[in-house]
Design a protein around this motif. Structure first.
Motif, PDB file in Angstrom:
ATOM      1  N   LEU A   7       0.828  -1.204   0.000  1.00 59.54           N
ATOM      2  CA  LEU A   7       0.000   0.000   0.000  1.00 59.54           C
ATOM      3  C   LEU A   7       0.867   1.261   0.000  1.00 59.54           C
ATOM      4  O   LEU A   7       0.514   2.266  -0.629  1.00 59.54           O
ATOM      5  CB  LEU A   7      -0.920  -0.004   1.215  1.00 59.54           C
ATOM      6  CG  LEU A   7      -2.028  -1.062   1.223  1.00 59.54           C
ATOM      7  CD1 LEU A   7      -2.708  -1.110   2.584  1.00 59.54           C
ATOM      8  CD2 LEU A   7      -3.051  -0.793   0.129  1.00 59.54           C
ATOM      9  N   LYS A   8       1.998   1.212   0.686  1.00 60.45           N
ATOM     10  CA  LYS A   8       2.875   2.383   0.777  1.00 60.45           C
ATOM     11  C   LYS A   8       3.327   2.836  -0.609  1.00 60.45           C
ATOM     12  O   LYS A   8       3.549   4.023  -0.849  1.00 60.45           O
ATOM     13  CB  LYS A   8       4.084   2.068   1.645  1.00 60.45           C
ATOM     14  CG  LYS A   8       5.031   3.249   1.828  1.00 60.45           C
ATOM     15  CD  LYS A   8       6.267   2.875   2.610  1.00 60.45           C
ATOM     16  CE  LYS A   8       7.241   4.051   2.660  1.00 60.45           C
ATOM     17  NZ  LYS A   8       8.498   3.701   3.329  1.00 60.45           N
ATOM     18  N   GLY A   9       3.429   1.890  -1.540  1.00 64.88           N
ATOM     19  CA  GLY A   9       3.855   2.235  -2.887  1.00 64.88           C
ATOM     20  C   GLY A   9       2.901   3.174  -3.601  1.00 64.88           C
ATOM     21  O   GLY A   9       3.266   3.775  -4.617  1.00 64.88           O
ATOM     22  N   GLY A 120       1.810   5.526   8.253  1.00 61.94           N
ATOM     23  CA  GLY A 120       0.902   5.587   9.390  1.00 61.94           C
ATOM     24  C   GLY A 120      -0.553   5.638   8.960  1.00 61.94           C
ATOM     25  O   GLY A 120      -0.895   5.496   7.778  1.00 61.94           O
ATOM     26  N   THR A 121      -1.426   5.856   9.935  1.00 66.80           N
ATOM     27  CA  THR A 121      -2.871   5.807   9.705  1.00 66.80           C
ATOM     28  C   THR A 121      -3.326   6.782   8.619  1.00 66.80           C
ATOM     29  O   THR A 121      -4.188   6.459   7.792  1.00 66.80           O
ATOM     30  CB  THR A 121      -3.615   6.107  11.015  1.00 66.80           C
ATOM     31  OG1 THR A 121      -3.247   5.133  11.990  1.00 66.80           O
ATOM     32  CG2 THR A 121      -5.124   6.054  10.820  1.00 66.80           C
ATOM     33  N   ALA A 122      -2.751   7.996   8.597  1.00 68.53           N
ATOM     34  CA  ALA A 122      -3.169   8.995   7.609  1.00 68.53           C
ATOM     35  C   ALA A 122      -2.801   8.559   6.188  1.00 68.53           C
ATOM     36  O   ALA A 122      -3.540   8.831   5.244  1.00 68.53           O
ATOM     37  CB  ALA A 122      -2.556  10.356   7.928  1.00 68.53           C
ATOM     38  N   CYS A 123      -1.671   7.878   6.038  1.00 69.10           N
ATOM     39  CA  CYS A 123      -1.285   7.343   4.723  1.00 69.10           C
ATOM     40  C   CYS A 123      -2.227   6.213   4.327  1.00 69.10           C
ATOM     41  O   CYS A 123      -2.728   6.155   3.193  1.00 69.10           O
ATOM     42  CB  CYS A 123       0.141   6.813   4.754  1.00 69.10           C
ATOM     43  SG  CYS A 123       1.418   8.039   5.063  1.00 69.10           S
ATOM     44  N   HIS A 124      -2.474   5.305   5.263  1.00 67.32           N
ATOM     45  CA  HIS A 124      -3.302   4.124   5.016  1.00 67.32           C
ATOM     46  C   HIS A 124      -4.712   4.542   4.598  1.00 67.32           C
ATOM     47  O   HIS A 124      -5.250   4.062   3.588  1.00 67.32           O
ATOM     48  CB  HIS A 124      -3.347   3.293   6.298  1.00 67.32           C
ATOM     49  CG  HIS A 124      -3.652   1.845   6.079  1.00 67.32           C
ATOM     50  ND1 HIS A 124      -2.875   0.840   6.602  1.00 67.32           N
ATOM     51  CD2 HIS A 124      -4.649   1.218   5.417  1.00 67.32           C
ATOM     52  CE1 HIS A 124      -3.391  -0.345   6.258  1.00 67.32           C
ATOM     53  NE2 HIS A 124      -4.467  -0.125   5.552  1.00 67.32           N
TER      54      HIS A 124
END
Length: 223
Positions: A7-9, A120-124
Motif C-alpha cells: 500500500l505504501k507504494g 501511518g494511519t493517515a497514509c493508510h
C-alpha cells in the motif's frame, strides 16, 4: 508487513489539487476530520467519528459517530489495520448518503509518514479512500532517531508565535514531518506533529492545519 509495504507504494507526497497551490486555499470548501475513541477499560469497542466542516468558516456540515466493534489486536506500528477499516466505512457512508458533502481533504488524529515504516494511519486511510490526508498527532512518535529530549523541548519552547514550525529530520536525513505550536493563554506551548498522509505536500499540510486551528487542536479533529 507485506501488505503495508504494498500500500505504501501508492502514497503521493505532493499536492495534487489546485486549491492546495493557492496561498488562500481558494476552491477549498470542505475539510473533514476523523478519529477513533476507545471506551475506557474496553478495547473491544470504540466510537468512530467523521466530521465535515465548511472552509474557511469551520462550521459543521456533517457528523457521523458510530459505536463499532474493534476486532483486530493492537500491534505497534500496525495500528491502521485496527482502525482504518471503520473509518473507511464512515467515508463510504458519507459518499452514499450526502455525496455533495464529501471532504476535499481529511485531517487524521494520528501520523502519516512519521511512522516506523513511513506508512501511518493517515497514509493508510488516504490510499484506501484516495482522498488527500494529513496526519496530526499530539505526541512525538520516536522513530528514525527522533527523540523527545531536552533539545527537542527547547526547540518547542522557541516557537514564539502562532503557526511557527520546525522540521522533524530523522537520522536517515529524511524530513518526516513538522512540529507546529500555538501559544496558549497561559503562555504554554504544546506542539502538534504534522505529517503527510496522501496527496498533499508537507508545506501545504502545515499551512492548512494552521488555518483550521481556533485552539490547539484543529477544528475538524476537535469537533
Amino acid at each position: 508487513r507485506r501488505e503495508q509495504a504494498r500500500l505504501k507504494g501508492s502514497v503521493v507526497e505532493e499536492d495534487t489539487e489546485e486549491w492546495q497551490k493557492d496561498p488562500d486555499f481558494t476552491g477549498l470548501e470542505r475539510v473533514g476530520g476523523v478519529d477513533l475513541s476507545y471506551v475506557k477499560g474496553d478495547e473491544s469497542r470504540a466510537c468512530a467519528s467523521l466530521v465535515v466542516l465548511s472552509f474557511p468558516a469551520l462550521q459543521v456540515l456533517y457528523q457521523d459517530c458510530h459505536m463499532v466493534p474493534v476486532t483486530a489486536p493492537y500491534v505497534a506500528g500496525f495500528l491502521a489495520f485496527r482502525e482504518v477499516p471503520v473509518l473507511v466505512e464512515a467515508v463510504q457512508r458519507l459518499q452514499q448518503e450526502e455525496p455533495q458533502l464529501q471532504p476535499q481533504v481529511l485531517l487524521v488524529d494520528g501520523n502519516g509518514l512519521l511512522h516506523p515504516r513511513g506508512f501511518g494511519t493517515a497514509c493508510h486511510l488516504g490510499v484506501l479512500t484516495d482522498l488527500p490526508c494529513i496526519g496530526v498527532a499530539k505526541n512525538l512518535l520516536q522513530v528514525d532517531g527522533l527523540v523527545k529530549d531536552e533539545l527537542h523541548r527547547e526547540q518547542v519552547r522557541s516557537l514564539q508565535s502562532s503557526g511557527e514550525a520546525f522540521p522533524l529530520t530523522g537520522t536517515s536525513g529524511k524530513v518526516l514531518g513538522m512540529v507546529s505550536a500555538l501559544r496558549s493563554y497561559n503562555n504554554s506551548c504544546k506542539p502538534l506533529y504534522i505529517s503527510v498522509g496522501h496527496r498533499v505536500s508537507l508545506g501545504t499540510a502545515v499551512r492548512l492545519v494552521r488555518a483550521c486551528c481556533r485552539f490547539r487542536i484543529p477544528e475538524p479533529i476537535r469537533q
